[in-house]
Write a protein that holds these residues in place. Structure first.
Motif, PDB file in Angstrom:
ATOM      1  N   MET A  84       0.797  -1.220   0.000  1.00 28.20           N
ATOM      2  CA  MET A  84       0.000   0.000   0.000  1.00 28.20           C
ATOM      3  C   MET A  84       0.835   1.278   0.000  1.00 28.20           C
ATOM      4  O   MET A  84       0.337   2.332  -0.390  1.00 28.20           O
ATOM      5  N   TYR A  85       2.110   1.182   0.421  1.00 28.01           N
ATOM      6  CA  TYR A  85       2.919   2.380   0.592  1.00 28.01           C
ATOM      7  C   TYR A  85       4.350   2.105   0.128  1.00 28.01           C
ATOM      8  O   TYR A  85       4.841   0.978   0.217  1.00 28.01           O
ATOM      9  N   PRO A  86       5.050   3.135  -0.358  1.00 21.58           N
ATOM     10  CA  PRO A  86       6.470   2.962  -0.684  1.00 21.58           C
ATOM     11  C   PRO A  86       7.264   2.594   0.564  1.00 21.58           C
ATOM     12  O   PRO A  86       6.947   3.055   1.667  1.00 21.58           O
ATOM     13  N   MET A  87       8.283   1.771   0.362  1.00 17.20           N
ATOM     14  CA  MET A  87       9.118   1.338   1.484  1.00 17.20           C
ATOM     15  C   MET A  87      10.586   1.292   1.057  1.00 17.20           C
ATOM     16  O   MET A  87      10.897   1.160  -0.126  1.00 17.20           O
ATOM     17  N   LYS A  88      11.452   1.389   2.048  1.00 16.65           N
ATOM     18  CA  LYS A  88      12.883   1.252   1.789  1.00 16.65           C
ATOM     19  C   LYS A  88      13.504   0.428   2.902  1.00 16.65           C
ATOM     20  O   LYS A  88      12.907   0.226   3.976  1.00 16.65           O
ATOM     21  N   ARG A  89      14.712  -0.050   2.669  1.00 20.79           N
ATOM     22  CA  ARG A  89      15.526  -0.684   3.711  1.00 20.79           C
ATOM     23  C   ARG A  89      16.990  -0.550   3.305  1.00 20.79           C
ATOM     24  O   ARG A  89      17.316  -0.270   2.132  1.00 20.79           O
ATOM     25  N   ALA A 423      19.445  -2.161 -10.840  1.00 20.75           N
ATOM     26  CA  ALA A 423      18.317  -2.746 -11.566  1.00 20.75           C
ATOM     27  C   ALA A 423      17.009  -2.093 -11.154  1.00 20.75           C
ATOM     28  O   ALA A 423      16.778  -1.819  -9.969  1.00 20.75           O
ATOM     29  N   TRP A 424      16.181  -1.846 -12.142  1.00 25.05           N
ATOM     30  CA  TRP A 424      14.783  -1.437 -11.952  1.00 25.05           C
ATOM     31  C   TRP A 424      13.943  -2.639 -12.377  1.00 25.05           C
ATOM     32  O   TRP A 424      13.986  -3.066 -13.521  1.00 25.05           O
ATOM     33  N   ILE A 425      13.211  -3.238 -11.430  1.00 26.54           N
ATOM     34  CA  ILE A 425      12.479  -4.481 -11.670  1.00 26.54           C
ATOM     35  C   ILE A 425      10.994  -4.207 -11.500  1.00 26.54           C
ATOM     36  O   ILE A 425      10.535  -3.897 -10.396  1.00 26.54           O
ATOM     37  N   GLN A 426      10.217  -4.346 -12.593  1.00 32.94           N
ATOM     38  CA  GLN A 426       8.817  -3.925 -12.595  1.00 32.94           C
ATOM     39  C   GLN A 426       7.945  -5.009 -13.220  1.00 32.94           C
ATOM     40  O   GLN A 426       8.282  -5.572 -14.260  1.00 32.94           O
ATOM     41  N   THR A 427       6.827  -5.297 -12.571  1.00 34.96           N
ATOM     42  CA  THR A 427       5.848  -6.296 -13.032  1.00 34.96           C
ATOM     43  C   THR A 427       6.463  -7.685 -13.203  1.00 34.96           C
ATOM     44  O   THR A 427       6.079  -8.411 -14.109  1.00 34.96           O
ATOM     45  N   ALA A 452      15.525  -1.434  -7.254  1.00 36.92           N
ATOM     46  CA  ALA A 452      14.171  -0.973  -6.947  1.00 36.92           C
ATOM     47  C   ALA A 452      13.181  -1.913  -7.608  1.00 36.92           C
ATOM     48  O   ALA A 452      13.390  -2.354  -8.747  1.00 36.92           O
ATOM     49  N   CYS A 453      12.105  -2.244  -6.904  1.00 38.44           N
ATOM     50  CA  CYS A 453      11.071  -3.135  -7.425  1.00 38.44           C
ATOM     51  C   CYS A 453       9.704  -2.449  -7.356  1.00 38.44           C
ATOM     52  O   CYS A 453       9.454  -1.632  -6.463  1.00 38.44           O
ATOM     53  N   VAL A 454       8.829  -2.826  -8.289  1.00 36.86           N
ATOM     54  CA  VAL A 454       7.442  -2.359  -8.310  1.00 36.86           C
ATOM     55  C   VAL A 454       6.555  -3.586  -8.387  1.00 36.86           C
ATOM     56  O   VAL A 454       6.735  -4.433  -9.268  1.00 36.86           O
ATOM     57  N   ASP A 455       5.574  -3.705  -7.474  1.00 36.10           N
ATOM     58  CA  ASP A 455       4.717  -4.889  -7.497  1.00 36.10           C
ATOM     59  C   ASP A 455       3.427  -4.636  -6.730  1.00 36.10           C
ATOM     60  O   ASP A 455       3.280  -3.622  -6.030  1.00 36.10           O
ATOM     61  N   ASP A 467      15.866  -2.713  -2.524  1.00 34.84           N
ATOM     62  CA  ASP A 467      16.247  -1.677  -1.575  1.00 34.84           C
ATOM     63  C   ASP A 467      15.110  -0.669  -1.408  1.00 34.84           C
ATOM     64  O   ASP A 467      14.943  -0.082  -0.343  1.00 34.84           O
ATOM     65  N   VAL A 468      14.358  -0.464  -2.490  1.00 31.00           N
ATOM     66  CA  VAL A 468      13.149   0.354  -2.460  1.00 31.00           C
ATOM     67  C   VAL A 468      12.051  -0.446  -3.129  1.00 31.00           C
ATOM     68  O   VAL A 468      12.269  -1.077  -4.174  1.00 31.00           O
ATOM     69  N   LEU A 469      10.858  -0.439  -2.544  1.00 32.11           N
ATOM     70  CA  LEU A 469       9.732  -1.210  -3.067  1.00 32.11           C
ATOM     71  C   LEU A 469       8.526  -0.288  -3.206  1.00 32.11           C
ATOM     72  O   LEU A 469       8.128   0.364  -2.231  1.00 32.11           O
ATOM     73  N   LEU A 470       7.962  -0.234  -4.426  1.00 28.83           N
ATOM     74  CA  LEU A 470       6.854   0.663  -4.716  1.00 28.83           C
ATOM     75  C   LEU A 470       5.565  -0.123  -4.949  1.00 28.83           C
ATOM     76  O   LEU A 470       5.583  -1.167  -5.614  1.00 28.83           O
ATOM     77  N   PRO A 471       4.425   0.377  -4.421  1.00 33.17           N
ATOM     78  CA  PRO A 471       3.161  -0.344  -4.552  1.00 33.17           C
ATOM     79  C   PRO A 471       2.428   0.002  -5.848  1.00 33.17           C
ATOM     80  O   PRO A 471       2.127   1.170  -6.120  1.00 33.17           O
ATOM     81  N   ALA A 472       2.126  -1.001  -6.641  1.00 34.27           N
ATOM     82  CA  ALA A 472       1.433  -0.793  -7.916  1.00 34.27           C
ATOM     83  C   ALA A 472      -0.073  -0.941  -7.740  1.00 34.27           C
ATOM     84  O   ALA A 472      -0.554  -1.609  -6.821  1.00 34.27           O
ATOM     85  N   ALA A 473      -0.812  -0.331  -8.646  1.00 34.24           N
ATOM     86  CA  ALA A 473      -2.269  -0.390  -8.633  1.00 34.24           C
ATOM     87  C   ALA A 473      -2.764  -1.554  -9.484  1.00 34.24           C
ATOM     88  O   ALA A 473      -2.169  -1.899 -10.503  1.00 34.24           O
TER      89      ALA A 473
END
Length: 747
Positions: A84-89, A423-427, A452-455, A467-473
């Motif tokens: 639901m929200y962007p995250m990092k670690r 790397a930018w990793i999406q879908t 960074a990942c988007v999922d 390292d960063v994770l973004l929430p997709a719709a």
């Protein structure tokens, strides 16, 4: 500009009231679901909550029909496991559940800063942009990649063994991609006077009612069967369609090229090919005839396990039909020498004249060239020439403009020809899904400085690497347009709800693109960006939304009208101007210009010494109704339909292995092993077993030390290696040797 579309006349506007519910017309063109973009009706209540999803009966694509993946989308949209929200670690916390919630601005700034830092030190080529299954991501991620300056847009599968081998092979030998004609290019579909029902449909390496390959709605096969089409099925399993076919060819996995050459042998030796079409529009027929002469039905039977009389029967059905359409699938791509296999199969519909004819194989019209991406002009020729694998595999120029996955892994490991650092990793969820040898894949990606990942969900890949994770719709949470595979139609995805801080993939790409290269991303909104894509059609996004779907003009036999070549001359967009049965490009690239068959290695014929240890052929990636690749494992009703990873075995085979229905077993070969649950069925040959792929257990602990959601126990990729074909396309995902034995208590 004049509108070039044929629009669908709707009885109601795109959004209307039905009692207390608001109904919004749209398309399911991203997760959850598959990659078809079926027409849907989304029902929301007064509180703004999605309460029902139904098929849209006014949409010519699916005529109101939907499978369970869309009908039950609500369970996925509102799933408690959604991101639901962007995250990092911290980088040192990769693999740990040590996430910190951050704002979108912080997340995007952090990603941009890290990618630009890599670019400044190592060059833009040191960043890879990776996507998964098609759907609607290709135009936007390619623009992000190329506007950043990286030539390394990629797909995490050895040999890019999903659709791309057929795309590249068709483009190299005919200048276009070819798909079966089910009238999907017409708004009035089966009633269009130009269309004719195929005399025969050949379903080859595809189970379309479940898998919906390459933008083809599977039930179209049944629609044309009801209209009189005969059916030929080529498959290692006796599927539902095989049971309803006129000819079923139960093939040994990985021998598709040999079977195609055997069929060509019959058609040519019995003089059943289309002489006029071959003489006018084909190049290299005599050489092809000489090559396939050795593949008599009897010899082909020895190789493929398909009876000689069945081969002859199928060849005659195809050649004697007024028209024949080939519904070919990814099983052709998932063999090491996928390029010659596809070349041999396409030669069947080429020499029988089933090219751009009603009821045959058609070249899809495009709003946006799906295989070419969007924004290649943004990258300099010097940067484009740095694409990993291009120096080794020139056929990459005919695919999706992708870097070679196999060569990328080597480059990460060795830093040759240059370092890969981010790397930018999406879908995509490659560790659990597409990647062979996941241990090697994980070890390589761990070397990267930033990921960074988007999922939609936390996945094994995201937990292990991001390292960063973004929430997709999901599709009910976003606006969009459909630019995809097969025959492209103007389709709109309409947003009806919002959850958390989720954003569409397109908005994420736009926001990051504006930080990385603002000149290449001048739009203030995704709607403006869609307008740029649609500008040559004469429609705005708002106009398309009201009347979608909309259809581009279509003509049959474009090769006669100069519509397939950039110079406007009749013919095909190849060096000779003809369909190249003998490929000038393959010849110049150092490849065999003619189709050929090469035994899968390992395999019963190529490595007979292994049969005592590994007596069975296992084919992977069997499709299921309720799941799409690695998706839907956490959706309760979808999971209930298919709760465990299965291996289908003939009862006689299981008895010989000492296992029975419901047993948990190890499936093992010389590379590794994974667990499966036995499902006894007579639909597979006694020498073959079949298993689904992309398994993980979202309900299990996610941290790497705890097993990454149980992925390691059930990952069939552990049996597969990075071993592409000679052209760089294709790999043996469906042609493995294995043994099966029971999991002992305590294991």
């Amino acid at each position: 500009m004049e509108n070039r579309y044929t629009l669908v006349e709707h009885q109601r506007p795109y959004t209307y009231q039905e009692g207390d519910l608001t109904v919004t017309r749209g398309s399911a063109w991203n997760g959850p679901g598959c990659h078809l973009g079926c027409g849907v009706l989304l029902y929301t209540d007064a509180a703004g909550r999605l309460v029902k999803v139904e098929g849209d009966p006014e949409n010519p694509f699916n005529h109101g029909r939907l499978c369970v993946r869309c009908l039950d989308a609500i369970e996925s949209v509102y799933n408690e496991g959604r991101l639901m929200y962007p995250m990092k670690r911290a980088r040192e916390d990769r693999g740990k559940d040590a996430w910190e919630r951050i704002s979108w601005d912080e997340a995007l700034d952090l990603i941009a800063d890290n990618l630009n830092a890599v670019k400044e030190r190592y060059g833009a080529e040191a960043v890879i942009f990776q996507q998964g299954t098609g759907r609607d991501i290709a135009p936007w991620i390619t623009r992000l990649c190329w506007s950043f300056g990286s030539p390394n847009y990629c797909f995490g599968m050895s040999g890019m063994s999903c659709f791309l081998p057929r795309v590249a092979g068709c483009a190299a030998t005919t200048g276009a991609m070819w798909v079966a004609d089910y009238s999907q290019q017409f708004a009035d579909r089966y009633d269009n006077p130009e269309w004719e029902c195929p005399g025969v449909v050949v379903v080859w390496g595809n189970n379309p009612v479940v898998a919906n390959s390459d933008g083809a709605y599977g039930h179209w096969v049944i629609d044309v069967m009801k209209r009189g089409a005969k059916l030929v099925v080529v498959d290692p399993r006796r599927t539902w369609l095989a049971n309803h076919s006129d000819a079923f060819l139960q093939i040994r996995p990985g021998t598709d090229a040999a079977l195609a050459m055997g069929i060509l042998n019959v058609i040519i030796s019995e003089d059943r090919y289309d002489h006029e079409f071959v003489e006018r529009w084909c190049y290299g027929f005599e050489e092809l005839a000489e090559r396939v002469a050795a593949y008599t039905p009897e010899r082909t039977e020895e190789i493929t396990w398909v009876p000689a009389d069945k081969i002859v029967e199928a060849a005659r059905m195809i050649a004697d039909a007024g028209s024949a359409a080939f519904q070919w699938g990814v099983a052709i791509d998932m063999t090491k020498e996928a390029i010659p296999a596809g070349q041999a199969i396409s030669a069947i519909f080429e020499i029988t004249g089933n090219i751009d004819n009603p009821g045959g194989m058609i070249a899809p019209p495009s709003i946006l060239p799906y295989s070419g991406g969007w924004g290649q002009d943004l990258m300099s020729p010097e940067q484009a020439a740095k694409r990993i694998g291009l120096d080794k595999y020139s056929l990459l120029n005919f695919g999706f403009q992708m870097a070679s996955t196999d060569e990328l892994i080597k480059a990460i490991e060795t830093e040759e020809p240059y370092p890969i650092k981010a790397a930018w990793i999406q879908t995509t969820n490659p560790l659990a899904n597409t990647a062979p040898d996941p241990e090697r894949t994980l070890a390589a990606y761990r070397k990267l400085d930033f990921i960074a990942c988007v999922d939609l969900y936390m996945t094994p890949t995201a937990m292990a690497l991001a390292d960063v994770l973004l929430p997709a719709a999901t599709f009910p949470e976003r606006d969009g347009i459909r630019c995809g595979d097969n025959v492209q139609r103007g389709e709109v995805i309409n947003k009806v709800i919002s959850l958390g801080e989720c954003k569409s993939d397109q908005e994420i790409n736009l926001l990051l693109g504006k930080r990385l290269n603002p000149e290449a991303w001048p739009w203030e909104s995704v709607e403006e960006m869609y307008g740029e894509v649609l500008k040559d059609t004469g429609m705005t996004f708002a106009e398309l939304r009201e009347q979608a779907p909309a259809y581009l003009p279509f003509a049959y036999r474009k090769y006669e009208k100069g519509l397939l070549r950039p110079d406007g001359q009749p013919g095909f967009n190849t060096q000779t101007g003809r369909i190249e049965l003998w490929s000038t490009f393959y010849n110049q690239a150092g490849l065999d210009p003619l189709p050929y068959f090469e035994e899968p290695t390992p395999g019963p014929a190529s490595t007979p010494e292994l049969l005592d240890e590994y007596p069975l052929v296992v084919t992977t990636g069997a499709r299921t109704w309720s799941m799409f690749h690695s998706e839907h494992r956490q959706v309760p009703r979808m999971r209930a339909l298919h709760p465990d990873p299965l291996i289908q075995m003939n009862p006689k085979t299981a008895e010989a292995c000492g296992v029975t229905e419901g047993d948990w077993v190890w499936v093992e070969n010389q590379r590794g092993r994974c667990e499966r649950k036995v499902s006894l069925t007579p639909i597979v040959d006694e020498r073959v077993c079949s298993t689904d792929a992309a398994w993980w257990f979202p309900e299990q602990p996610g941290e790497e030390e705890a097993g990454l959601f149980g992925m390691w126990d059930v990952n069939i990729g552990k049996l597969i290696g990075y071993e592409p074909g000679r052209a760089g396309f294709g790999s043996n995902y469906k042609t493995l040797l294995c043994k099966v034995y029971k999991v002992e208590e305590g294991e």
